[in-house]
Enzyme design. Structure first.
Site, PDB file in Angstrom:
ATOM      1  N   ILE A   1       0.789  -1.216  -0.080  1.00 31.60           N
ATOM      2  CA  ILE A   1      -0.074   0.096  -0.051  1.00 31.60           C
ATOM      3  C   ILE A   1       0.881   1.390  -0.046  1.00 31.60           C
ATOM      4  O   ILE A   1       0.319   2.352  -0.155  1.00 31.60           O
ATOM      5  CB  ILE A   1      -0.985  -0.031   1.323  1.00 31.60           C
ATOM      6  CG1 ILE A   1       0.063   0.017   2.452  1.00 31.60           C
ATOM      7  CG2 ILE A   1      -1.689  -1.061   1.218  1.00 31.60           C
ATOM      8  CD1 ILE A   1      -0.915   0.242   3.790  1.00 31.60           C
TER       9      ILE A   1
ATOM     10  N   ASP B   1       8.124  15.902   8.566  1.00 34.28           N
ATOM     11  CA  ASP B   1       7.661  15.782   7.379  1.00 34.28           C
ATOM     12  C   ASP B   1       6.018  15.730   7.473  1.00 34.28           C
ATOM     13  O   ASP B   1       5.372  14.922   7.007  1.00 34.28           O
ATOM     14  CB  ASP B   1       8.010  14.638   6.773  1.00 34.28           C
ATOM     15  CG  ASP B   1       7.740  14.294   5.228  1.00 34.28           C
ATOM     16  OD1 ASP B   1       7.689  15.449   4.633  1.00 34.28           O
ATOM     17  OD2 ASP B   1       7.693  13.259   4.742  1.00 34.28           O
TER      18      ASP B   1
END
Length: 527
Positions: free
Chosen positions: A58, A175
């Site tokens: 995924i 991030d």
């Protein structure tokens, strides 16, 4: 195939100035794989993990990949397993991977994907198993569910609280972006989960910029996603970053939730040269979100459940402008000092209470304009300096001329005063001369009077008159006193002298009229 980063000190470093490392992933850090991977195509070392049944890959980044799986022992549940890619098992990468695993292990929060298990495969690849989050990226979920501005803020406020929890645990994400915040609907309410702590930093931990080459900024080597990283992350790399770096990223996401785009980039930066987007992050100021909302496309307006662009801009204008721009300050000292402070301002806005963020002062606006338009400001400043120099020169010349005129006027007035003084002295001299002539005339007349008096006294004495002769002379001379009417002072003097002589010879009765006449003259003179 993902590019491998240059090894520190390699001979190819000079040719890799344009190579960009963006976190542990590329610009799109997680690419969904729609295909279900059969067991036959799984790497052998994953097949050895018999407690898990793998469904599909995924996500995939520069160093790792994420698999959807089902844990079947000791409990049955859906999980996500993150494992290092084959061939990426260098000492530095393994160290970074283990830190991500440890980072998740020290946090226990409903807004952060929980870690369940970890270890290494038979091939020596490290992995860890975490809570599987079946959600959409933050911005995608909000747009697809047409969340209003208020609903977006309520969701984002909870994300800020989650980030604050991580900061309290000493974890700096570095991030934060919509794709690393997955949102799903639980019991009719959106629930957000912060994921991917792959380049997170444990503040004060062992792994820092001086110890790990992957945490250092070299030429063409920056950690983070360009559209969401703060200016100091561009200038300093990973050195000396603190929680305010995440505040900036939160500000970018808030801006995007309000306007449909990031503050500095309408699209991605994949095709933009590194020095160009780095310059933009360092120097270009974001526009007010309400200004962009006022010209938003119908799609953006509809996604925010607003009637039109003007209505959307009105909802944002004011508090949300200043809150967002404060989080996006280039100078980190001017940002919110914590994610909790940002969340508190959002709560105050939602409660119609005063917020701590305020409209920038005129001086701040001017300073930011100067930083954005350095060439224009430099040229304008040079022109102003020339004008100022000219003004100073003209003013100096005017003042010099004015001073000369003042000095000349002072000299003229001094000469005039001197001339007046000379005239006064001349008048005094003339008055003194006239007075001297008058005194001389008085003395002359007095002598003439005395000469006459003595001559008469001698004449009377020659005829044997003696003292009586003097009286007779006085009587005779006294008859001439009325002739001195043109000089009252001389007349007064002669009257007085004559009266004294009369008394000296015993003729008081003759002196009395003279004394009376003398008194009359004195009264007339002195009042």
């Amino acid at each position: 195939m993902d590019p491998e980063p240059p090894s520190p000190g390699s001979a190819k470093d000079a040719d890799l100035a344009g190579w960009l490392r963006v976190g542990l992933s590329d610009w799109d850090s997680e690419e969904s794989a729609d295909e279900t991977v059969p067991d036959a195509s799984l790497p052998d070392d994953l097949l050895d993990l018999r407690r898990y049944r793998f469904h599909e890959k995924i996500g995939e980044g520069g160093f790792g990949e994420v698999w959807a799986a089902e844990q079947i022992d000791p409990v049955r549940r859906e999980v996500a397993l993150k494992i290092l890619k084959p061939g990426m098992d260098t000492r530095q990468v393994i160290r970074r991977f283990n830190q991500e695993r440890q980072t998740l292990a020290i946090m226990d929060h409903p807004g952060i994907a929980a870690i369940y298990d970890g270890g290494s495969t038979s091939a020596g690849r490290p992995y860890f198993v975490m809570e599987r989050v079946d959600g959409l990226p933050l911005s995608t979920f909000c747009d697809e569910h047409s969340l209003s501005i208020r609903a977006r803020l309520e969701l984002f406020l909870r994300i800020c609280q989650t980030v604050h929890y991580a900061h309290q645990k000493g974890v700096l994400h570095r991030d934060l972006k919509p794709s690393n915040i997955l949102v799903s609907e639980v019991d009719g309410h959106p629930v957000a989960k912060v994921i991917d702590f792959g380049i997170a930093k444990i503040i004060g931990g062992d792994l820092d910029a001086t110890a790990d080459p992957f945490m250092r900024t070299r030429e063409g080597w920056i950690l983070g996603t360009p559209a969401y990283i703060c200016p100091e992350q561009v200038m300093l790399g990973c050195i000396d970053l603190d929680t305010r770096a995440d505040i900036y990223s939160l500000g970018v996401m808030l801006y995007e939730l309000l306007t449909g785009r990031t503050p500095l980039f309408e699209a991605g930066t994949t095709s933009m040269p590194m020095d160009e987007w780095a310059h933009r992050i360092r120097n270009v100021e974001a526009k007010c979100p309400s200004a962009l909302a006022a010209v938003a496309s119908p799609e953006i307006v509809t996604a925010r459940n607003a009637a039109n662009a003007s209505s959307l801009a009105r909802q944002i204008r004011g508090d949300l402008d200043w809150i967002t721009l404060k989080a996006l300050e280039k100078d980190r000292e001017k940002r919110y000092d914590s994610a909790a402070a940002l969340a508190e301002d959002l709560r105050r806005h939602l409660a119609d209470e005063p917020v701590s963020a305020a409209r920038p002062s005129t001086l701040q606006v001017a300073w930011k304009f100067a930083k954005r338009r350095r060439a224009l400001v430099g040229a304008t400043a040079a022109s102003l300096l020339i004008l100022i120099a000219a003004a100073i020169f003209s003013t100096a010349a005017f003042l010099r001329e004015s001073r000369m005129r003042t000095l000349a006027e002072a000299a003229r007035q001094e000469a005039q005063r001197h001339e007046q003084e000379v005239a006064r002295q001349r008048d005094l001299a003339m008055t003194s001369a006239n007075e001297a002539r008058v005194q001389e005339q008085r003395a002359t007349k007095t002598l003439e009077y005395l000469d006459t008096l003595l001559a008469r006294a001698a004449s009377f004495a020659a005829r044997g008159a003696n003292a009586e002769a003097l009286r007779l002379a006085l009587d005779d001379v006294t008859l001439t006193i009325p002739h001195f009417t043109e000089d009252p002072m001389l007349r007064e003097t002669i009257l007085g002298r004559t009266a004294v002589i009369y008394r000296s010879i015993g003729h008081e009765e003759s002196a009395i009229p003279l004394v009376k006449a003398q008194l009359e003259i004195a009264q007339a003179k002195y009042g």
